[in-house]
Design a protein around this motif. Structure first.
Motif, PDB file in Angstrom:
ATOM      1  N   VAL A 155      36.791  15.552  49.789  1.00  0.00           N
ATOM      2  CA  VAL A 155      37.368  14.872  48.628  1.00  0.00           C
ATOM      3  C   VAL A 155      38.794  15.371  48.379  1.00  0.00           C
ATOM      4  N   GLU A 156      39.665  14.430  48.030  1.00  0.00           N
ATOM      5  CA  GLU A 156      41.042  14.809  47.695  1.00  0.00           C
ATOM      6  C   GLU A 156      41.103  15.036  46.195  1.00  0.00           C
ATOM      7  N   ILE A 157      41.570  16.220  45.793  1.00  0.00           N
ATOM      8  CA  ILE A 157      41.531  16.566  44.353  1.00  0.00           C
ATOM      9  C   ILE A 157      42.928  16.846  43.791  1.00  0.00           C
ATOM     10  N   ASN A 158      43.917  16.149  44.279  1.00  0.00           N
ATOM     11  CA  ASN A 158      45.286  16.390  43.817  1.00  0.00           C
ATOM     12  C   ASN A 158      45.444  16.245  42.305  1.00  0.00           C
ATOM     13  N   ASP A 159      44.846  15.178  41.747  1.00  0.00           N
ATOM     14  CA  ASP A 159      44.993  14.949  40.303  1.00  0.00           C
ATOM     15  C   ASP A 159      43.691  15.307  39.589  1.00  0.00           C
ATOM     16  N   PHE A 160      43.058  16.418  39.983  1.00  0.00           N
ATOM     17  CA  PHE A 160      41.689  16.644  39.526  1.00  0.00           C
ATOM     18  C   PHE A 160      41.461  16.663  38.010  1.00  0.00           C
ATOM     19  N   PRO A 161      42.071  17.526  37.274  1.00  0.00           N
ATOM     20  CA  PRO A 161      41.651  17.535  35.858  1.00  0.00           C
ATOM     21  C   PRO A 161      42.012  16.231  35.127  1.00  0.00           C
ATOM     22  N   SER A 162      43.160  15.660  35.472  1.00  0.00           N
ATOM     23  CA  SER A 162      43.571  14.439  34.761  1.00  0.00           C
ATOM     24  C   SER A 162      42.805  13.212  35.237  1.00  0.00           C
ATOM     25  N   ARG A 163      42.520  13.137  36.538  1.00  0.00           N
ATOM     26  CA  ARG A 163      41.768  11.989  37.064  1.00  0.00           C
ATOM     27  C   ARG A 163      40.589  12.495  37.888  1.00  0.00           C
ATOM     28  N   PRO A 164      39.466  12.713  37.222  1.00  0.00           N
ATOM     29  CA  PRO A 164      38.358  13.398  37.904  1.00  0.00           C
ATOM     30  C   PRO A 164      37.404  12.490  38.682  1.00  0.00           C
TER      31      PRO A 164
END
Lengths: 298, 180
Positions: A155-164
């Motif tokens: 999984v790509e988690i670049n924008d994790f907290p903002s776009r989970p």
């Protein structure tokens, strides 16, 4: 769970080998999720004039192979003792598929994805991108010769907290299928910015924080997360990592607000899909009470 | 976490089956066990056909034959594919008539690709496959590699078979003649 609450998978097929292989994978997935399959085939609009080539019934001839595909698929399913709904449409493929997905209250849209260069995508239209952007649910892209397996998920988690969305969907897959979760944070700094002092270090620190947070959330849910930082273009990092570690599924989040760059060069999802050899699950933003296609809970 | 998921799955199955409005006959046909017969030749060998029919009759199972084209990408203008389809239709018709005579339900599918992949996929789609019987020409190692159920192959005397299927020898002979 009653019959009405059964999950619905909308699989879009055309005359290519890719989509026919995808249809069989749709049956495998539907069988494992106990979902119902709606198979849709869209005959594209023909606006030319074939009379000059002495072909009077061009529309009918164009329609024939698309209907044949549906008939063959229905035969295949019935010989295996499965029920399946088939839908024939005529018009712009992306619009029709989305309409069918909305009508059937689809939980997942399945599409076959073939390897295409950016120029080919621009010339032949961006059906996949349009369905991902405007579709009501998650989209699963299945490349040729790949099969649906969920043992190892990247999984790509670049924008994790903002776009989970993608991160959470990867957790759901992992919980349902006891998968191994690999999370990747990609650092892709533009060449002009990369020359500035400390930019790389700052980006790496941010990526580490994101990965730490994601791993902690995984631990809370009883899942072990293997993390990795990618230092190149997202599609290259993800595809290379997937090949190296024998990943079975790549989970990405859809880009709702595509800019000019995405319009010209394609979104990350499109670029990954054009290179990947394993299925790609694109997570859409969900409403508070909305559940993913994997949730069995009543 | 794993146990909770398993419970959900079992619970779901029982609720689902009871909620469906089906007649008893439909229900029993859905629940009938399946014997999967896999061949990469368009003509299924007669001993395999006979053996599986007897087995299905004895065990009250349904037969599912998979005719697998292992060379779908062969560049010959679709000639092989067309021949494969016409031959499999003949073979399936013979198989069906024999099954009908014995009162065994029979269905077939045309597949393409690797044998191991096809067996794996079919076992996942049709949940009630009890075991797989493979025809000659398929390596048992390949069939077993990804099969979630037991796989059997049948040894039979090829000399006796050539008496029953005289076309077999003729076909091989014709193939050996070099083209001019």
């Amino acid at each position: 769970m009653t019959r009405e609450e059964k999950k619905t998978i909308v699989a879009a097929v055309d005359t290519t080998d890719v989509s026919q292989a995808m249809f069989k994978e749709a049956l495998v997935l539907a069988s494992s999720l106990r979902a119902r399959v709606v198979l849709v085939s869209v005959t594209p609009e023909y606006e030319g004039n074939m009379n000059r080539f002495f072909l009077k019934n061009a529309e009918l001839k164009l329609k024939e192979p698309f209907e044949q595909v549906l008939d063959d698929a229905a035969d295949y399913a019935s010989s295996l003792g499965l029920e399946m709904k088939t839908v024939r449409r005529h018009g712009k493929p992306s619009e029709e598929i989305i309409e069918v997905a909305l009508q059937e209250k689809a939980d997942l849209i399945l599409l076959g994805s073939s390897r295409r260069l950016q120029l080919e995508r621009m010339m032949l239209g961006r059906t996949i991108a349009e369905i991902i952007h405007d579709g009501p649910c998650d989209v699963l892209l299945i490349p040729k010769k790949s099969e649906i397996r969920f043992n190892k998920v990247l999984v790509e988690i670049n924008d994790f907290p903002s776009r989970p969305e993608a991160g959470m969907l990867a957790f759901e897959v992992a919980k349902s299928y006891s998968s191994e979760v690999h999370a990747m944070c990609v650092i892709d700094i533009a060449p002009d910015k990369s020359l500035r002092y400390g930019v790389q270090r700052e980006a790496e620190q941010k990526a580490l924080e994101v990965m730490k947070e994601y791993a902690a959330q995984g631990e809370e849910q009883g899942l072990r997360v293997i993390t990795e930082i990618g230092r190149n273009m997202p599609e290259r990092c993800l595809v290379e990592y997937a090949q190296k570690n024998n990943i079975h599924l790549i989970v990405l989040s859809s880009n709702e607000d595509a800019g000019m760059f995405e319009m010209l060069w394609g979104s990350v999802v499109e670029r990954v899909a054009s290179k990947a050899v394993c299925p790609i699950l694109v997570a859409k933003k969900k409403k508070a009470k909305e559940k993913s296609f994997l949730s069995y809970a009543i | 976490m794993g146990e909770a998921y398993r419970f959900d799955k079992i619970d779901l199955g029982t609720v689902q089956s009871s909620s469906l409005d089906k007649t008893g006959e439909e229900e029993s046909s859905k629940k009938e066990s399946i014997i999967l017969v896999v061949t990469r030749n368009a003509h299924l060998a007669e001993p395999v056909m006979e053996y599986t029919l007897n087995l299905a009759e004895r065990l009250h199972c349904r037969l599912l034959a998979a005719y697998v084209d292992t060379l779908p990408q062969l560049v010959d203008g679709g000639q092989r594919n067309r021949k494969f389809i016409s031959a499999l239709l003949q073979s399936a018709e013979v198989y069906r008539s024999k099954a009908m005579a014995k009162g065994v339900s029979f269905s077939y599918v045309q597949e393409s690709g690797r044998i191991s992949k096809v067996i794996n996929r079919l076992c996942h789609i049709a949940k009630r496959i009890e075991f797989v019987v493979i025809d000659r020409g398929i390596k048992i190692e390949e069939a077993v590699s990804r099969a979630p159920v037991p796989v059997f192959n049948i040894f039979y005397d090829t000399f006796n078979q050539s008496e029953r299927e005289p076309w077999l020898h003729r076909k091989i002979f014709l193939q050996r003649i070099p083209k001019r």
